[in-house]
Design an enzyme around this catalytic site. Structure first.
Site, PDB file in Angstrom:
ATOM      1  N   LYS A  15       0.819  -1.274  -0.047  1.00 19.43           N
ATOM      2  CA  LYS A  15      -0.020   0.167   0.015  1.00 19.43           C
ATOM      3  C   LYS A  15       0.842   1.066   0.101  1.00 19.43           C
ATOM      4  CE  LYS A  15      -2.228  -0.739   4.048  1.00 19.43           C
ATOM      5  NZ  LYS A  15      -1.882  -2.178   4.393  1.00 19.43           N
ATOM      6  N   ARG A  88      -9.283   1.710   9.042  1.00 20.46           N
ATOM      7  CA  ARG A  88      -8.883   0.246   9.244  1.00 20.46           C
ATOM      8  C   ARG A  88      -9.902  -0.394  10.083  1.00 20.46           C
ATOM      9  NH1 ARG A  88      -2.485   0.250  10.386  1.00 20.46           N
ATOM     10  NH2 ARG A  88      -2.385  -0.576   8.342  1.00 20.46           N
ATOM     11  N   ARG A 127      11.868  -7.195   5.602  1.00 19.33           N
ATOM     12  CA  ARG A 127      11.484  -5.964   5.305  1.00 19.33           C
ATOM     13  C   ARG A 127      12.374  -4.788   6.283  1.00 19.33           C
ATOM     14  NH1 ARG A 127       5.546  -3.459   4.442  1.00 19.33           N
ATOM     15  NH2 ARG A 127       5.214  -3.885   6.787  1.00 19.33           N
ATOM     16  N   ARG A 160      11.077  -2.810  11.617  1.00 24.58           N
ATOM     17  CA  ARG A 160       9.968  -2.276  12.793  1.00 24.58           C
ATOM     18  C   ARG A 160       9.417  -3.263  13.553  1.00 24.58           C
ATOM     19  NH1 ARG A 160       5.767   0.039   8.510  1.00 24.58           N
ATOM     20  NH2 ARG A 160       4.536  -1.229   9.608  1.00 24.58           N
ATOM     21  N   ARG A 171      -0.845  -8.829  13.716  1.00 32.94           N
ATOM     22  CA  ARG A 171      -1.633  -7.879  12.651  1.00 32.94           C
ATOM     23  C   ARG A 171      -2.689  -8.713  11.681  1.00 32.94           C
ATOM     24  NH1 ARG A 171       3.515  -5.447  10.057  1.00 32.94           N
ATOM     25  NH2 ARG A 171       2.354  -4.019   9.128  1.00 32.94           N
TER      26      ARG A 171
END
Ligand SMILES: [Zn+2]
Length: 217
Positions: A15, A88, A127, A160, A171
């Site tokens: 995104k 969300r 990532r 992160r 998540r």
């Protein structure tokens, strides 16, 4: 051309990257609640401290906080945007619709980036992120490591906390419980605005598909 765009999709569906590319191509501001919140966190504001305790556990910030951050942004910057990471939850989607109808500026494009759980786990595990500009990079692909400078802005890259495996599972769970129903909400209220794109296709193919939708009348 579309002016008020929402990008929906699970973690690591791209995104942020797609929103950045759209912003560069069409000149529409990319608004990431994640980036806005992390910058509040980094500055240690009260809003940031409140948000930090939630996101570190892979949880969503409360609706009220997310809505406050978005409405504040719109009052300062206007109603041309690409939202990434908002809404969300169904409650946030309802609030957004209400706020935009009050401004006579309804959403005009909703894009869902679809990605399998397996691919989400693979992508998050490699990532690296820049807290300063919000860019993300795939470590093996771009041969970067934690602590190196962000190729875009020079700040230090980090992994992160919410990309660590336990947080990713959380998540995914939260996504299924709270965010997936947002897609259902829009299927009911605005089916003509909703388009699905396979995010497993690679960044360029996804960008081409999305650009076409933004151009469509
Ligand atoms: Zn950066």
């Amino acid at each position: 051309m579309k002016q008020r765009i929402v990008l929906l999709g699970p973690p690591a569906s791209g995104k942020g990257t797609q929103a950045d590319r759209l912003a560069a191509k069409f000149g529409i501001p990319h608004v990431s609640t994640g980036v806005l919140l992390r910058s509040e966190c980094a500055r240690g504001t009260i809003l940031g401290q409140a948000a930090d305790s939630w996101t570190r556990q892979g949880l969503l910030v409360p609706d009220e906080l997310a809505i406050r951050i978005i409405t504040t942004w719109m009052s300062e910057h206007g109603t041309r945007f690409i939202f990434d990471g908002f809404p969300r939850s169904v409650a946030q989607a309802e609030h957004l619709d209400l706020a935009l109808s009050g401004l006579a500026a309804p959403l005009d494009l909703l894009i869902v980036l679809d990605l399998t759980d397996e691919e989400i786990r693979r992508r998050t595990s490699s990532r690296l992120s820049c807290l300063n500009c919000g860019a993300t990079f795939s470590a093996p692909l771009d041969t970067l490591a934690e602590g190196w400078n962000c190729p875009r802005c020079g700040a230090a890259l980090i992994r992160r906390d919410d990309d660590r495996p336990e947080a990713v599972e959380k998540r995914l769970e939260v996504y299924r419980e709270l965010t997936a129903p947002v897609i259902g909400y829009y299927e009911q209220t605005s089916p003509h605005l909703l388009h699905r794109v396979n995010a497993g296709e690679g960044s360029d193919a996804v960008f081409t598909a999305i650009s076409t939708l933004v151009f469509l009348k």
